[in-house]
Design an enzyme around this catalytic site. Structure first.
Site, PDB file in Angstrom:
ATOM      1  N   SER A 124       0.835  -1.203   0.000  1.00 53.40           N
ATOM      2  CA  SER A 124       0.000   0.000   0.000  1.00 53.40           C
ATOM      3  C   SER A 124       0.867   1.248   0.000  1.00 53.40           C
ATOM      4  O   SER A 124       2.073   1.187   0.265  1.00 53.40           O
ATOM      5  CB  SER A 124      -0.937   0.016   1.218  1.00 53.40           C
ATOM      6  OG  SER A 124      -0.195   0.159   2.420  1.00 53.40           O
ATOM      7  N   GLY A 125       0.217   2.362  -0.298  1.00 53.09           N
ATOM      8  CA  GLY A 125       0.906   3.646  -0.261  1.00 53.09           C
ATOM      9  C   GLY A 125       0.058   4.653   0.479  1.00 53.09           C
ATOM     10  O   GLY A 125      -1.157   4.477   0.641  1.00 53.09           O
ATOM     11  N   ARG A 126       0.688   5.729   0.945  1.00 52.50           N
ATOM     12  CA  ARG A 126      -0.047   6.741   1.690  1.00 52.50           C
ATOM     13  C   ARG A 126       0.617   8.112   1.502  1.00 52.50           C
ATOM     14  O   ARG A 126       1.823   8.190   1.254  1.00 52.50           O
ATOM     15  CB  ARG A 126      -0.084   6.400   3.174  1.00 52.50           C
ATOM     16  CG  ARG A 126       1.274   6.282   3.840  1.00 52.50           C
ATOM     17  CD  ARG A 126       1.314   5.322   4.985  1.00 52.50           C
ATOM     18  NE  ARG A 126       0.958   3.979   4.611  1.00 52.50           N
ATOM     19  CZ  ARG A 126       1.796   3.121   4.013  1.00 52.50           C
ATOM     20  NH1 ARG A 126       3.030   3.490   3.728  1.00 52.50           N
ATOM     21  NH2 ARG A 126       1.394   1.912   3.697  1.00 52.50           N
ATOM     22  N   ALA A 137      13.232  -1.173  -1.801  1.00 51.69           N
ATOM     23  CA  ALA A 137      14.565  -1.096  -2.413  1.00 51.69           C
ATOM     24  C   ALA A 137      14.681  -1.984  -3.654  1.00 51.69           C
ATOM     25  O   ALA A 137      13.719  -2.631  -4.070  1.00 51.69           O
ATOM     26  CB  ALA A 137      15.615  -1.503  -1.384  1.00 51.69           C
ATOM     27  N   HIS A 141      14.965   4.973   0.105  1.00 53.33           N
ATOM     28  CA  HIS A 141      14.750   3.604   0.556  1.00 53.33           C
ATOM     29  C   HIS A 141      13.915   3.682   1.828  1.00 53.33           C
ATOM     30  O   HIS A 141      14.314   4.334   2.797  1.00 53.33           O
ATOM     31  CB  HIS A 141      16.089   2.916   0.831  1.00 53.33           C
ATOM     32  CG  HIS A 141      15.945   1.494   1.270  1.00 53.33           C
ATOM     33  ND1 HIS A 141      16.978   0.777   1.815  1.00 53.33           N
ATOM     34  CD2 HIS A 141      14.884   0.659   1.255  1.00 53.33           C
ATOM     35  CE1 HIS A 141      16.562  -0.443   2.119  1.00 53.33           C
ATOM     36  NE2 HIS A 141      15.290  -0.529   1.782  1.00 53.33           N
ATOM     37  N   ASP A 142      12.766   3.025   1.833  1.00 50.99           N
ATOM     38  CA  ASP A 142      11.835   3.184   2.959  1.00 50.99           C
ATOM     39  C   ASP A 142      12.467   2.839   4.302  1.00 50.99           C
ATOM     40  O   ASP A 142      12.171   3.471   5.317  1.00 50.99           O
ATOM     41  CB  ASP A 142      10.544   2.393   2.728  1.00 50.99           C
ATOM     42  CG  ASP A 142      10.758   0.942   2.357  1.00 50.99           C
ATOM     43  OD1 ASP A 142      11.896   0.436   2.453  1.00 50.99           O
ATOM     44  OD2 ASP A 142       9.767   0.294   1.953  1.00 50.99           O
ATOM     45  N   THR A 143      13.359   1.840   4.327  1.00 52.97           N
ATOM     46  CA  THR A 143      13.996   1.498   5.600  1.00 52.97           C
ATOM     47  C   THR A 143      14.932   2.603   6.068  1.00 52.97           C
ATOM     48  O   THR A 143      15.023   2.891   7.263  1.00 52.97           O
ATOM     49  CB  THR A 143      14.768   0.175   5.495  1.00 52.97           C
ATOM     50  OG1 THR A 143      13.914  -0.834   4.964  1.00 52.97           O
ATOM     51  CG2 THR A 143      15.273  -0.271   6.860  1.00 52.97           C
ATOM     52  N   ASN A 163      18.311  -8.488   6.902  1.00 51.19           N
ATOM     53  CA  ASN A 163      16.956  -8.595   6.361  1.00 51.19           C
ATOM     54  C   ASN A 163      16.321  -9.891   6.838  1.00 51.19           C
ATOM     55  O   ASN A 163      16.856 -10.979   6.591  1.00 51.19           O
ATOM     56  CB  ASN A 163      16.993  -8.590   4.830  1.00 51.19           C
ATOM     57  CG  ASN A 163      17.288  -7.211   4.264  1.00 51.19           C
ATOM     58  OD1 ASN A 163      16.392  -6.439   4.002  1.00 51.19           O
ATOM     59  ND2 ASN A 163      18.569  -6.926   4.083  1.00 51.19           N
TER      60      ASN A 163
END
Length: 478
Positions: free
Chosen positions: A14-16, A80, A237-239, A301
């Site tokens: 999902s995205g927000r 990523a 990169h979301d992390t 990971n």
């Protein structure tokens, strides 16, 4: 007048769109738009529908206009390793193939014909995962070489979206490090490695750090969404964004933080000022991914909540609807002791996660989980055991002791898993904030606009602004 910043945070499912502002040194968030995401079968490949995703990005921006809350800047983060290749006209040469696609099968051996695994790790500090960009690019070279010949630019997924917004091509540092093609010594592309692999050097532009201004919106985007703003690169990169949002007690230290960025994946580790590219580090399968201000996210990971997400979807298709909270509650009532290796490749993209868990237990002479509660218990307990093992490895390598664990991201709301983690590791778990990735995205923009003096002050602001729940180990529970 309030100054708004817009984080577009796109995950694998999902995205927000989240607006952020700073009031009296505290951050205030407002989610204004949300949309679904997921890989789709396009021909023979599992791909991301980047055209649909970009349409959703613009719809969320239009929501800002409707609210009358126009951001001074915006930035996009995603998962990523995945990328697109653009031709001379800036058009896609192929679909955006996703990391769960099987095109990289055997591509590791092709890479190792040029550079052995140990040398590759010593050179990049990035753990081997068969879906890493280096293996994906080798797949392109072997399977569709015409795309490399026709390509002018390589862009990671968020870089591509920023390009569509601004018309400016920028390659952001934190996500670039996940390609396994960046040198931790120089902080930029390892062009000698790229050349030796037979990849066109010209595809790879100079890297930009989080906080870099990409530019204003292109005229056609301004016309479509109804406003202009600056596009500032977050840690794309979301992390990397999530780790920026690990809270620090005001006056406390940023050193020796132990975190789990918990979501589809569990990214567990600490921060280093210098990458550890040693053999011991490689054998423990730790990675040195780039972070804000050239801090290294030294982490492992772990499969994470992908497993329970898959089980929930599978049960839903069978007509059994459960929330994650319900699955946690059912798991807490079970006594099954079976465990699985969360990092086993059989759990990466199975046709049935339920069957994969059951077969693993059966093949390892353990009790086979039957009910949704037992299946969930096996997964949650296995994750906690994996966290315990990872901490021991981390402490052995760094020579440090980590008294607490900070769990950030959506998984920080899994109370049962948080308590299991505290019990299994014997450490206090601090859970929250849940929207860590979006917060980190916003922090990079806010730091660029001098809302905070530095990363430490920004992290202290996170501590003040958002609820953090504490879980202490319960005696006799391990």
């Amino acid at each position: 007048m309030e100054k708004y910043y817009l984080a577009v945070d796109i995950g694998a499912s999902s995205g927000r769109h989240i607006l952020g502002t700073v009031k009296d040194g505290n951050m205030v968030l407002e989610e204004i738009y949300r949309f679904e995401n997921g890989m789709k079968r396009m021909g023979e490949r599992l791909c991301w529908d980047v055209e649909s995703l970009f349409a959703e990005i613009k719809e969320g921006m239009k929501a800002c206009k409707k609210l009358g809350k126009i951001p001074v800047s915006m930035g996009i983060d995603t998962w990523a390793v995945d990328f697109v290749l653009l031709d001379r006209e800036g058009k896609l040469l192929s679909e955006a193939v996703g990391y769960r696609d099987d095109r990289t099968k055997g591509m590791d051996e092709e890479v190792y014909k040029t550079i052995p695994l140990l040398s590759l790790y010593e050179r990049t500090g990035i753990q081997k995962q068969i879906f890493n960009t280096i293996y994906q690019l080798m797949a392109v070279k072997k399977q569709t070489p015409e795309h490399l010949k026709e390509a002018e630019t390589f862009l990671m997924i968020p870089d591509y979206f920023h390009y569509l917004l601004t018309g400016v091509k920028k390659q952001e540092y934190t996500n670039a490090t996940t390609t396994q093609l960046v040198s931790p010594e120089t902080g930029t592309w390892d062009y000698d490695l790229i050349q030796s692999l037979g990849l066109p050097e010209g595809l790879f532009l100079p890297l930009s750090m989080p906080g870099t201004l990409a530019g204003g919106l292109a005229p056609q985007i301004i016309e479509e969404v109804g406003f202009d703003c600056q596009v500032v690169l977050p840690a794309t990169h979301d992390t990397a964004s999530a780790v920026m949002a690990v809270p620090v007690v005001p006056g406390g230290s940023m050193e020796d933080l132990l975190y789990i960025s918990s979501g589809t994946w569990s990214l567990m580790g600490t921060e280093l000022l210098k990458a550890d590219c040693s053999v011991k580090s490689m054998e423990a399968n730790f990675t040195n991914e780039g972070g804000y201000d050239y801090r290294y996210r030294y982490l492992k990971n772990i499969m994470g909540l992908w497993m329970i997400q898959s089980v929930r979807k599978e049960l839903s298709r069978q007509g059994e609807e459960y929330s994650f909270a319900q699955l946690c509650d059912m798991a807490s009532r079970e006594s099954i002791s079976s465990l699985v290796d969360c990092n086993d490749s059989v759990f990466l993209a199975p046709e049935s996660m339920i069957q994969a868990v059951r077969e693993y237990c059966r093949n390892h002479n353990q009790q086979e989980p039957k009910t949704p509660g037992e299946i969930s218990a096996v997964i949650y307990n296995s994750l906690a055991v994996c966290y315990e093992k990872t901490i021991k490895e981390l402490e052995s390598i760094t020579g440090k002791t980590y008294p607490a664990i900070h769990v950030v991201g959506g998984g920080s709301q899994a109370e049962y898993l948080n308590q299991l983690t505290a019990d299994m590791t014997g450490r206090t778990v601090y859970a929250g904030p849940g929207e860590a990735t979006a917060i980190g995205n916003l922090l990079a923009q806010m730091l660029s606009f001098h809302e905070f003096d530095d990363l430490k002050q920004a992290r202290e602001g996170v501590y003040r602004s958002f609820a953090v729940k504490e879980y202490r180990p319960q005696k006799g529970k391990k």
